[in-house]
Design a protein around this motif. Structure first.
Motif, PDB file in Angstrom:
ATOM      1  N   LEU A  19      24.300 -16.859  44.023  1.00 16.01           N
ATOM      2  CA  LEU A  19      22.876 -16.240  43.445  1.00 16.01           C
ATOM      3  C   LEU A  19      22.228 -17.508  42.953  1.00 16.01           C
ATOM      4  O   LEU A  19      20.964 -17.725  43.163  1.00 16.01           O
ATOM      5  CB  LEU A  19      23.099 -15.363  42.454  1.00 16.01           C
ATOM      6  CG  LEU A  19      21.840 -14.706  41.609  1.00 16.01           C
ATOM      7  CD1 LEU A  19      20.822 -14.310  42.835  1.00 16.01           C
ATOM      8  CD2 LEU A  19      22.181 -13.727  40.467  1.00 16.01           C
ATOM      9  N   VAL A  51      19.097 -11.725  44.923  1.00 18.98           N
ATOM     10  CA  VAL A  51      20.236 -10.994  44.779  1.00 18.98           C
ATOM     11  C   VAL A  51      20.690 -10.271  46.342  1.00 18.98           C
ATOM     12  O   VAL A  51      21.704 -10.058  46.665  1.00 18.98           O
ATOM     13  CB  VAL A  51      20.060  -9.606  43.915  1.00 18.98           C
ATOM     14  CG1 VAL A  51      21.198  -8.803  44.024  1.00 18.98           C
ATOM     15  CG2 VAL A  51      19.913 -10.512  42.465  1.00 18.98           C
ATOM     16  N   VAL A  73      27.970  -9.409  43.693  1.00 20.47           N
ATOM     17  CA  VAL A  73      26.783 -10.580  43.709  1.00 20.47           C
ATOM     18  C   VAL A  73      27.759 -11.772  42.953  1.00 20.47           C
ATOM     19  O   VAL A  73      27.835 -11.779  41.808  1.00 20.47           O
ATOM     20  CB  VAL A  73      25.485 -10.093  42.779  1.00 20.47           C
ATOM     21  CG1 VAL A  73      24.648 -11.162  42.839  1.00 20.47           C
ATOM     22  CG2 VAL A  73      25.006  -8.914  43.338  1.00 20.47           C
ATOM     23  N   THR A 101      26.288 -11.073  36.638  1.00 24.53           N
ATOM     24  CA  THR A 101      26.295 -10.404  37.827  1.00 24.53           C
ATOM     25  C   THR A 101      27.305  -9.356  38.186  1.00 24.53           C
ATOM     26  O   THR A 101      28.558  -9.341  37.448  1.00 24.53           O
ATOM     27  CB  THR A 101      26.305 -11.416  39.104  1.00 24.53           C
ATOM     28  OG1 THR A 101      27.579 -12.012  39.115  1.00 24.53           O
ATOM     29  CG2 THR A 101      25.275 -12.508  39.009  1.00 24.53           C
ATOM     30  N   ARG A 155      23.930 -10.939  48.344  1.00 18.49           N
ATOM     31  CA  ARG A 155      24.874  -9.953  48.856  1.00 18.49           C
ATOM     32  C   ARG A 155      25.086  -9.980  50.186  1.00 18.49           C
ATOM     33  O   ARG A 155      26.303  -9.677  50.900  1.00 18.49           O
ATOM     34  CB  ARG A 155      24.308  -8.294  48.754  1.00 18.49           C
ATOM     35  CG  ARG A 155      24.304  -7.840  47.143  1.00 18.49           C
ATOM     36  CD  ARG A 155      24.081  -6.202  47.409  1.00 18.49           C
ATOM     37  NE  ARG A 155      24.197  -5.837  45.837  1.00 18.49           N
ATOM     38  CZ  ARG A 155      23.341  -5.432  44.957  1.00 18.49           C
ATOM     39  NH1 ARG A 155      22.202  -5.832  45.553  1.00 18.49           N
ATOM     40  NH2 ARG A 155      23.460  -4.782  43.977  1.00 18.49           N
ATOM     41  N   GLY A 181      22.456  -5.338  40.303  1.00 19.22           N
ATOM     42  CA  GLY A 181      23.244  -6.543  40.912  1.00 19.22           C
ATOM     43  C   GLY A 181      23.389  -7.636  39.698  1.00 19.22           C
ATOM     44  O   GLY A 181      24.201  -8.254  39.828  1.00 19.22           O
TER      45      GLY A 181
END
Length: 482
Positions: free
Chosen positions: A355, A402, A350, A346, A406, A330
């Motif tokens: 993040l 991560v 992602v 990313t 998601r 990711g």
């Protein structure tokens, strides 16, 4: 709310307690988990030494070195140390090197541009820099009314020598390169750029503000990095910040010129008034000796062998962090981690700004970088020696962040904000509009907490609008609480 001028004086201990209370809202400056803004060597007692040295010279005024020779001696010692590290001094290609201590990298770059401008004969001076050059060059060009020619960097994120050659014209007074660039941590082809500038009879500045104090040590440790100092023919000036990898308190930088004649246009002198003749090598007239004394104390305490050891710890930490990125699905390394920066991008599923928030929630504070041209948004990690103690913990934290990113998905912008990002012009940004945007993004009176929505809005805006929005927001923050 802190009252700046109370009716009656406040006891010293209460004042200090109030200041400590304010500091509790700040990001941690020590501990190896903040990857921007601060530089931490993790050396016990260094802060106390720097504070004591600062106090010794806090009230010394750099305006007149003949009145305060202690400060003159300190500045000369710092300039000599930086010069030796960067290839100057007796027996070198730059034996007559001259330099000045400034308040930071931006001032050093501004003065490098001023010296080049004032030494030139053209009435329309211009500077040529790669698109990866620090924004302080644009600030210098704006302040000094110098034209700015920005050359797109190559696919390797380094300055494009051939494209630079095409942009150098009869009004070009300075060409610049980075060692390394701040955003990605890669070193420009300094020897080739310097040779090009020398061939065209133009000054060439190496912006080593970010890495100038650590790259020589990384090279001694075996890093495959190009030369960038005064040992490179054509390099006429170099800037290096001591409050970065020399680990001195802010703000101290050094601007070096290959010889004193190149430095002379940097000075400002004025005698046509009834008071004292003003002669300043830097922007400020009155300057506290505190930061300079603290910087000298730091350099002398750490020493050459200490900086070599700190560079080794930093290099090892970069390797651990880079491996963590490579091992995490990711995310990916966006630039080669060849210096002290880990720059990651990313995958489509992602969101980089979410993040960043998820990492911050786990105690890892990165610096989001917005999309630029063909470059996607990235996360920037400035790595210092202190990170060597925490680097092993980053991999599980990154994996968790991560996964959480998601699960959350991108932060949806309110429709009215999304429309604004696409329709506003800089001229339409008013204090009232900024207040409305801040309220819509849930910022209230501050800028702490999750910032994914803010960064997503800025990322959707063109650069000129970003500038107007951020200037307006900073103006909103910087106002008195009556």
């Amino acid at each position: 709310m802190i009252e700046g001028l109370p009716a009656e004086g406040v006891p010293a201990e209460r004042v200090l307690a109030e200041l400590r209370g304010l500091r509790e809202a700040d990001l941690p400056t020590h501990g190896g988990r903040l990857f921007a803004y601060v530089y931490d060597p993790d050396i016990a007692g260094l802060d106390e030494l720097a504070r004591a040295a600062y106090a010794i010279s806090a009230h010394v005024n750099g305006l007149d070195p003949t009145a305060f020779p202690s400060l003159l001696a300190m500045e000369n010692a710092l300039v000599a140390a930086a010069g030796r590290l960067l290839g100057a001094g007796p027996g070198t290609a730059a034996p007559a090197m001259a330099g000045s201590v400034t308040s930071g990298g931006t001032e050093s770059l501004l003065l490098a541009v001023k010296a080049a401008r004032d030494a030139a004969t053209t009435d329309a001076p211009r500077i040529v820099v790669p698109s990866t050059a620090h924004a302080a060059f644009a600030k210098a060009a704006h302040y000094l009314r110098v034209g700015l020619d920005v050359v797109p960097a190559g696919d390797d994120l380094r300055a494009d020598v051939a494209a630079t050659a095409e942009r150098i014209g009869p009004d070009t007074v300075l060409v610049a390169g980075s060692a390394p660039s701040y955003a990605h941590g890669v070193v420009d082809p300094i020897p080739e750029l310097a040779a090009l500038a020398a061939e065209r009879g133009v000054r060439f500045h190496v912006d080593a503000c970010f890495g100038g104090w650590v790259l020589p040590y990384l090279r001694r440790l075996g890093a495959d990095l190009p030369p960038f100092g005064f040992d490179v023919p054509g390099v006429t000036s170099i800037s290096v910040d001591l409050h970065k990898y020399a680990y001195a308190p802010k703000g101290v930088s050094v601007l070096l010129h290959r010889d004193a004649s190149l430095r002379l246009p940097q000075f400002f002198a004025y005698a046509d008034w009834p008071g004292y003749t003003m002669v300043n090598p830097v922007v400020s007239s009155t300057r506290s000796g505190g930061p300079i004394a603290a910087a000298l104390a730091t350099l002398r305490h750490i020493g050459d062998d200490g900086y070599l050891a700190l560079a080794a710890k930093t290099r090892d930490a970069v390797g651990v962090l880079a491996a963590a990125v490579q091992a995490t699905a990711g995310v990916r390394l966006f630039a080669p981690p060849e210096t002290t920066v880990v720059c990651l991008a990313t995958e489509p599923d992602v969101d980089p700004f979410v993040l960043a928030d998820e990492l911050a929630a786990r105690g890892w504070h990165t610096q989001p970088q917005l999309a630029y041209g063909k470059l996607p948004p990235t996360l920037h990690l400035t790595v210092t020696a202190a990170v060597s103690g925490t680097a092993a913990e980053f991999a599980p934290g990154l994996a968790e962040a991560v996964a959480a990113t998601r699960a959350r998905g991108p932060v949806p912008l309110p429709p009215e904000l999304a429309r604004a990002a696409g329709a506003l012009t800089p001229e339409q940004v008013t204090p009232e509009l900024i207040e409305g945007l801040a309220a819509g993004l849930g910022l209230g009176d501050g800028a702490t907490g999750p910032m994914a929505a803010v960064n997503s809005l800025l990322d959707a805006a063109p650069p000129a609008l970003r500038e107007a929005l951020l200037a307006g927001f900073l103006s909103l923050l910087q106002r008195p609480a009556w």
